[in-house]
Motif scaffolding. Sequence first.
Motif, mmCIF file in Angstrom:
data_model
loop_
_atom_site.group_PDB
_atom_site.id
_atom_site.type_symbol
_atom_site.label_atom_id
_atom_site.label_comp_id
_atom_site.label_asym_id
_atom_site.label_seq_id
_atom_site.Cartn_x
_atom_site.Cartn_y
_atom_site.Cartn_z
ATOM 1 N N ARG A 1 28.376 -4.103 33.833
ATOM 2 C CA ARG A 1 28.588 -2.714 34.155
ATOM 3 C C ARG A 1 27.330 -2.135 34.766
ATOM 4 O O ARG A 1 26.220 -2.423 34.313
ATOM 5 C CB ARG A 1 28.925 -1.993 32.853
ATOM 6 C CG ARG A 1 29.230 -0.568 32.976
ATOM 7 C CD ARG A 1 29.539 0.060 31.635
ATOM 8 N NE ARG A 1 29.741 -0.840 30.538
ATOM 9 C CZ ARG A 1 30.066 -0.456 29.321
ATOM 10 N NH1 ARG A 1 30.229 0.816 29.055
ATOM 11 N NH2 ARG A 1 30.243 -1.329 28.365
ATOM 12 N N ILE B 1 20.750 5.415 33.587
ATOM 13 C CA ILE B 1 21.475 4.875 34.728
ATOM 14 C C ILE B 1 20.723 3.646 35.221
ATOM 15 O O ILE B 1 19.544 3.460 34.913
ATOM 16 C CB ILE B 1 21.662 5.874 35.901
ATOM 17 C CG1 ILE B 1 20.313 6.367 36.434
ATOM 18 C CG2 ILE B 1 22.555 7.021 35.478
ATOM 19 C CD1 ILE B 1 20.442 7.211 37.713
ATOM 20 N N ARG C 1 32.022 -3.417 36.412
ATOM 21 C CA ARG C 1 32.523 -2.047 36.373
ATOM 22 C C ARG C 1 31.432 -1.069 36.807
ATOM 23 O O ARG C 1 30.319 -1.114 36.283
ATOM 24 C CB ARG C 1 32.982 -1.719 34.959
ATOM 25 C CG ARG C 1 33.651 -0.374 34.858
ATOM 26 C CD ARG C 1 34.537 -0.261 33.635
ATOM 27 N NE ARG C 1 33.773 -0.034 32.424
ATOM 28 C CZ ARG C 1 33.649 -0.936 31.450
ATOM 29 N NH1 ARG C 1 34.251 -2.104 31.539
ATOM 30 N NH2 ARG C 1 32.953 -0.655 30.386
ATOM 31 N N LEU C 2 31.752 -0.236 37.777
ATOM 32 C CA LEU C 2 30.817 0.797 38.212
ATOM 33 C C LEU C 2 31.139 2.096 37.513
ATOM 34 O O LEU C 2 32.208 2.653 37.684
ATOM 35 C CB LEU C 2 30.917 1.001 39.725
ATOM 36 C CG LEU C 2 30.160 0.010 40.595
ATOM 37 C CD1 LEU C 2 30.506 0.233 42.058
ATOM 38 C CD2 LEU C 2 28.664 0.161 40.384
ATOM 39 N N ASP C 3 30.185 2.556 36.708
ATOM 40 C CA ASP C 3 30.314 3.872 36.093
ATOM 41 C C ASP C 3 29.516 4.851 36.932
ATOM 42 O O ASP C 3 28.284 4.725 37.000
ATOM 43 C CB ASP C 3 29.743 3.862 34.664
ATOM 44 C CG ASP C 3 30.559 2.994 33.737
ATOM 45 O OD1 ASP C 3 30.037 2.603 32.674
ATOM 46 O OD2 ASP C 3 31.719 2.700 34.074
ATOM 47 N N ILE C 4 30.186 5.778 37.569
ATOM 48 C CA ILE C 4 29.449 6.678 38.456
ATOM 49 C C ILE C 4 29.239 8.039 37.789
ATOM 50 O O ILE C 4 30.103 8.554 37.089
ATOM 51 C CB ILE C 4 30.157 6.845 39.814
ATOM 52 C CG1 ILE C 4 31.609 7.294 39.636
ATOM 53 C CG2 ILE C 4 30.110 5.525 40.572
ATOM 54 C CD1 ILE C 4 32.308 7.499 40.971
ATOM 55 N N HIS C 5 28.039 8.576 37.992
ATOM 56 C CA HIS C 5 27.649 9.837 37.361
ATOM 57 C C HIS C 5 27.037 10.734 38.408
ATOM 58 O O HIS C 5 26.012 10.387 39.007
ATOM 59 C CB HIS C 5 26.620 9.566 36.255
ATOM 60 C CG HIS C 5 27.100 8.610 35.211
ATOM 61 N ND1 HIS C 5 27.821 9.005 34.112
ATOM 62 C CD2 HIS C 5 26.994 7.259 35.110
ATOM 63 C CE1 HIS C 5 28.113 7.938 33.375
ATOM 64 N NE2 HIS C 5 27.632 6.877 33.961
ATOM 65 N N ARG D 1 25.652 1.510 35.875
ATOM 66 C CA ARG D 1 25.739 2.970 35.832
ATOM 67 C C ARG D 1 24.987 3.514 37.029
ATOM 68 O O ARG D 1 23.783 3.302 37.162
ATOM 69 C CB ARG D 1 25.136 3.486 34.533
ATOM 70 C CG ARG D 1 25.917 2.992 33.297
ATOM 71 C CD ARG D 1 25.079 3.110 32.067
ATOM 72 N NE ARG D 1 23.842 2.346 32.216
ATOM 73 C CZ ARG D 1 22.827 2.371 31.367
ATOM 74 N NH1 ARG D 1 22.888 3.134 30.299
ATOM 75 N NH2 ARG D 1 21.752 1.656 31.574
ATOM 76 N N ARG E 1 25.315 -4.277 25.957
ATOM 77 C CA ARG E 1 26.446 -3.351 26.078
ATOM 78 C C ARG E 1 27.776 -4.095 26.038
ATOM 79 O O ARG E 1 28.781 -3.556 25.584
ATOM 80 C CB ARG E 1 26.345 -2.555 27.378
ATOM 81 C CG ARG E 1 25.309 -1.447 27.329
ATOM 82 C CD ARG E 1 25.561 -0.410 28.384
ATOM 83 N NE ARG E 1 25.331 -0.927 29.734
ATOM 84 C CZ ARG E 1 24.152 -0.997 30.321
ATOM 85 N NH1 ARG E 1 23.064 -0.564 29.719
ATOM 86 N NH2 ARG E 1 24.019 -1.489 31.534
ATOM 87 N N ARG F 1 33.323 -3.350 44.654
ATOM 88 C CA ARG F 1 34.459 -3.817 43.835
ATOM 89 C C ARG F 1 35.093 -5.055 44.439
ATOM 90 O O ARG F 1 35.586 -5.916 43.724
ATOM 91 C CB ARG F 1 35.481 -2.698 43.675
ATOM 92 C CG ARG F 1 35.038 -1.711 42.602
ATOM 93 C CD ARG F 1 35.967 -0.526 42.491
ATOM 94 N NE ARG F 1 35.547 0.282 41.335
ATOM 95 C CZ ARG F 1 35.570 1.599 41.296
ATOM 96 N NH1 ARG F 1 36.008 2.273 42.346
ATOM 97 N NH2 ARG F 1 35.185 2.264 40.235
#
Lengths: 302, 302
Positions: free
Chosen positions: A97, A146, A126-130, A99, B67, A119
């Motif tokens: 993952r 991040i 998994r890309l967690d975007i903030h 971030r 994680r 992707r």
Amino acid sequence: MERPELPLPQLHAFVVLAEELHFGHAAERLGVAQPPLSQQIRRLESKVGHDLFHRGPGRVTLTPAGRELLPAARRALTELAGGLAAARAAASGRTGRIRLGFAASLALTVLPALLRTYRERFPGVRLDIHEMTTAPQIAALHEKTIDAGLLREPPADEPELGFATVLTEGFVAVLPSAHPLAAQRSVRVAQLAGAPFVLPPREAGPRLHDQITALCQAAGFVPLVTQRAVEWQTVCALVEAGLGVSLAPASIRRIRLKGVAFRGIDAGAARTRVAVAWREDDRNPLVARLVEIIGGGPGAGP
Amino acid sequence: MERPELPLPQLHAFVVLAEELHFGHAAERLGVAQPPLSQQIRRLESKVGHDLFHRGPGRVTLTPAGRELLPAARRALTELAGGLAAARAAASGRTGRIRLGFAASLALTVLPALLRTYRERFPGVRLDIHEMTTAPQIAALHEKTIDAGLLREPPADEPELGFATVLTEGFVAVLPSAHPLAAQRSVRVAQLAGAPFVLPPREAGPRLHDQITALCQAAGFVPLVTQRAVEWQTVCALVEAGLGVSLAPASIRRIRLKGVAFRGIDAGAARTRVAVAWREDDRNPLVARLVEIIGGGPGAGP
DNA sequence: GCGCTCCATACCTCTAGAGATATCAGTCCA
DNA sequence: TGGACTGATATCTCTAGAGGTATGGAGCGC
């Protein structure tokens, strides 16, 4: 969370015996002799406080307590095997993952293509975007909340972070549609002297802010900022409402509001850059791959 | 299923540290000194083969591998705690599962009320019901694949099993509706002499079979069994088809087929009994309670 | 009654790991 | 520059548990 009471090797033996219902066969599967298996099950039963198996002539069966424990033991063992594999895969860069912080305005330009490409190339990641502006991204990188960031005009004095330019773009004037200058196809920055300005606060992105200020000063005036807003969308909405004009990176044109006109400016070679940022000491191969995709070339990353 | 690689105490320490992100605080929560915790985490990381935490000035953070492992570790620990509690509850009789065999014809009489009562009194217990005739129930009790059984006319020579009568009932004649005797309100068994008979095979329930045979012999004839069927429903369907007559326990009346007539017989006190059966050496308190509910009184059970 | 099968107990060795204390190294701040 | 804080390493003791072999008990079949 209480300390676990039951040792995993005993639970593993329990599950195998429950499948075989024969001490000799289970011992063979486990690669041990039958007496140690018998004792291992006895120790487990001692910890549980109840028998888990009925031993009878020619047969072994589960007790009600054994039947209740079995599915939980099985799931726990499966979870741990899967978690260990996932941990190892993540560390090796195959899965995991990332971030990613990003400035909202970048959702209009590079972010969609980046997400799509990443992707496609790394489906297991998994890309967690903030969404966060530039300065909070810098802080989040330091705090390791991040893993990478997409930001404008990265700061110069961050030796622990690495940056790679993703793209550069010019500036545009942002005017209310009814503004007299909106009739022109392009405006000179000097024509904005004296007009109230709407800009993001400096602390949201100091370098971009200073760049815009420098453009005005090069045209002979200091921008009279009467309103501030953190998001470029909000800045445009305020301009539409007639609260002032602005100078923005060219990609802000993508924010289409009826009452807002974007016009090229005479600033010539003045350009702002978008960069990807990462921690130099980050050994996560997924970050290296991300920087490679964004930055276009190998070596521009950790 | 592979041998588990990671010790549970280390995983527990890992989860606590992941929650605290501070070795000192986590050690305090675990009730140990900080150096042992540091070593425990190092040992875990050595087994995984990758770091699970980043240690930095004034902060600890999870690595991507950490994680990935964390949710699996947490779920495994929760599963095991729950499974242990469930095992203990089952052994103490508060929860668990009872596997109950029953003869199909009993679904027409005692089974529905039993299921309802038992579920009301022991909501945490699951009744798994399995339809099987009497002889297979006896075998399944011996093999411990069921915990109790509802059956007709239990065998006499089973010292390891306990029985308690649930009810007794008389017999009825089962006739095709067009049969001349169907015009009578009741028939004498002797009137069935010479008629073809439909009965379940003796091995499905020897005692009931012998009881029916004895009724015929007391009336002076041996039943001429020309068709056999294991299920009473099938017996009735064959009677309806005109393949013969039958003698059945009174509750079989509940099988309503248009072309079948049930008539009382002159067998007087002849009755068949339904019993609950269990293993005498079974210490499962849930079985004791079931026998109590069915048999109506304490003491009639293990 | 004997031999076979299956599970149990006794006794032993060995090791991994838990946890202690002592102390060190790195970082930060006044 | 020194002290405080935090995490690490070194060394040690102790124990639970894994696994071996030897042997016994129960049940069953011949």
